[in-house]
Design a protein around this motif. Structure first.
Motif, mmCIF file in Angstrom:
data_model
loop_
_atom_site.group_PDB
_atom_site.id
_atom_site.type_symbol
_atom_site.label_atom_id
_atom_site.label_comp_id
_atom_site.label_asym_id
_atom_site.label_seq_id
_atom_site.Cartn_x
_atom_site.Cartn_y
_atom_site.Cartn_z
ATOM 1 N N LEU A 1 -29.647 -16.548 63.514
ATOM 2 C CA LEU A 1 -30.338 -16.210 64.663
ATOM 3 C C LEU A 1 -30.636 -14.779 64.282
ATOM 4 C CD1 LEU A 1 -31.587 -17.385 67.050
ATOM 5 C CD2 LEU A 1 -29.299 -16.987 67.822
ATOM 6 N N MET A 2 -29.981 -14.043 63.399
ATOM 7 C CA MET A 2 -30.235 -12.588 63.628
ATOM 8 C C MET A 2 -31.505 -11.940 62.562
ATOM 9 S SD MET A 2 -29.629 -9.716 63.617
ATOM 10 C CE MET A 2 -27.855 -8.942 64.173
ATOM 11 N N GLN A 3 -31.767 -12.732 61.856
ATOM 12 C CA GLN A 3 -33.109 -12.924 61.003
ATOM 13 C C GLN A 3 -34.646 -12.782 62.271
ATOM 14 O OE1 GLN A 3 -33.266 -16.297 57.820
ATOM 15 N NE2 GLN A 3 -32.125 -14.211 56.105
ATOM 16 N N LYS A 4 -33.979 -13.938 62.921
ATOM 17 C CA LYS A 4 -35.485 -13.887 63.307
ATOM 18 C C LYS A 4 -35.567 -13.190 64.812
ATOM 19 C CE LYS A 4 -34.796 -19.398 63.621
ATOM 20 N NZ LYS A 4 -35.994 -19.232 62.514
ATOM 21 N N TYR A 5 -33.986 -12.534 65.537
ATOM 22 C CA TYR A 5 -34.046 -11.093 65.873
ATOM 23 C C TYR A 5 -34.856 -10.012 65.527
ATOM 24 C CZ TYR A 5 -32.309 -6.661 68.296
ATOM 25 O OH TYR A 5 -32.106 -5.610 68.283
ATOM 26 N N GLN A 6 -34.547 -9.742 63.967
ATOM 27 C CA GLN A 6 -35.832 -8.618 63.567
ATOM 28 C C GLN A 6 -37.302 -8.770 63.488
ATOM 29 O OE1 GLN A 6 -33.576 -5.898 62.298
ATOM 30 N NE2 GLN A 6 -31.602 -6.901 62.695
ATOM 31 N N ILE A 7 -37.052 -10.052 62.749
ATOM 32 C CA ILE A 7 -39.077 -9.935 63.860
ATOM 33 C C ILE A 7 -39.329 -10.044 64.881
ATOM 34 C CG2 ILE A 7 -40.718 -12.066 63.147
ATOM 35 C CD1 ILE A 7 -38.886 -13.506 60.956
ATOM 36 N N VAL A 8 -38.530 -10.688 66.138
ATOM 37 C CA VAL A 8 -38.749 -10.133 66.614
ATOM 38 C C VAL A 8 -38.954 -9.891 67.329
ATOM 39 C CG1 VAL A 8 -38.487 -11.108 69.804
ATOM 40 C CG2 VAL A 8 -38.233 -12.660 67.805
ATOM 41 N N LYS A 9 -37.968 -8.523 66.775
ATOM 42 C CA LYS A 9 -37.599 -7.300 67.432
ATOM 43 C C LYS A 9 -38.845 -5.922 66.526
ATOM 44 C CE LYS A 9 -35.099 -3.134 67.605
ATOM 45 N NZ LYS A 9 -33.492 -2.087 66.462
ATOM 46 N N ASN A 10 -39.517 -7.094 66.329
ATOM 47 C CA ASN A 10 -40.478 -6.013 65.351
ATOM 48 C C ASN A 10 -41.888 -6.379 66.070
ATOM 49 O OD1 ASN A 10 -39.277 -3.821 63.200
ATOM 50 N ND2 ASN A 10 -38.817 -5.738 61.387
ATOM 51 N N ILE A 11 -41.974 -7.471 66.682
ATOM 52 C CA ILE A 11 -43.584 -7.945 67.274
ATOM 53 C C ILE A 11 -43.432 -7.463 68.598
ATOM 54 C CG2 ILE A 11 -44.296 -10.577 68.547
ATOM 55 C CD1 ILE A 11 -43.293 -11.678 65.769
#
Length: 168
Positions: free
Chosen positions: A56-66
């Motif tokens: 979920l932390m990996q998904k957070y990093q992607i979402v934050k950048n988007i």
């Protein structure tokens, strides 16, 4: 006999997101428990079973950048018991990704935010990305009731199905 030296290893931990009331998650997705979480309230919250924290932390990093370029700030990412992913942002927008093809759906969010819909994000309350061929939008009731210029048949007071850019 005791050794005449003591080796102490200190590793700095940078909090990236809150882990409930127990502590925080670092960049590697590791949960670090702390006794006082009061200084972490400004961080977004990650809510899932401990075994999914790194993912979920990996998904957070992607979402934050988007979403960062669109003025949205991640507030909460949660994975429910069925493993459906929900993203909550400030100002008040919830994106429900569901549990399948979440990476593809995150890419579709990026496409949506690069289209004419970018100007409409402030009017959106929820985006449901759980569909194979599109997504649904729940509009805020307090906004003007004019339809989207890009979708003249849209009714902003109701939920509508709009094909994703990949399907247009």
């Amino acid at each position: 006999t005791w050794p005449d030296k003591l080796l102490v290893r200190i590793q700095e931990q940078k909090p990236i997101a809150r882990w409930g009331r127990e502590g925080f998650i670092n960049l590697r997705g590791e949960i670090v428990r702390v006794s006082d979480v009061s200084r972490l309230v400004h961080l977004p919250e990650i809510d899932c079973e401990e075994r999914y924290a790194a993912e979920l932390m990996q998904k957070y990093q992607i979402v934050k950048n988007i979403v960062s370029a669109n003025g949205l700030t991640p507030v909460r990412l949660s994975l429910d018991k069925t493993l459906a992913l929900t993203l909550e942002f400030s100002p008040a927008l919830t994106i429900r990704l569901g549990r399948e093809k979440t990476m593809e759906k995150q890419q579709n969010i990026a496409k949506i935010l690069r289209t004419d819909l970018t100007t409409e994000v402030a009017r959106m309350r929820q985006i449901h990305m759980r569909y194979d061929n599109g997504f649904a939008v729940t509009w805020n009731d307090a906004v003007a009731s004019e339809p989207l210029a890009t979708h003249p048949t849209a009714n902003p007071a109701k939920q509508e199905q709009i094909p994703s850019s990949a399907e247009e």
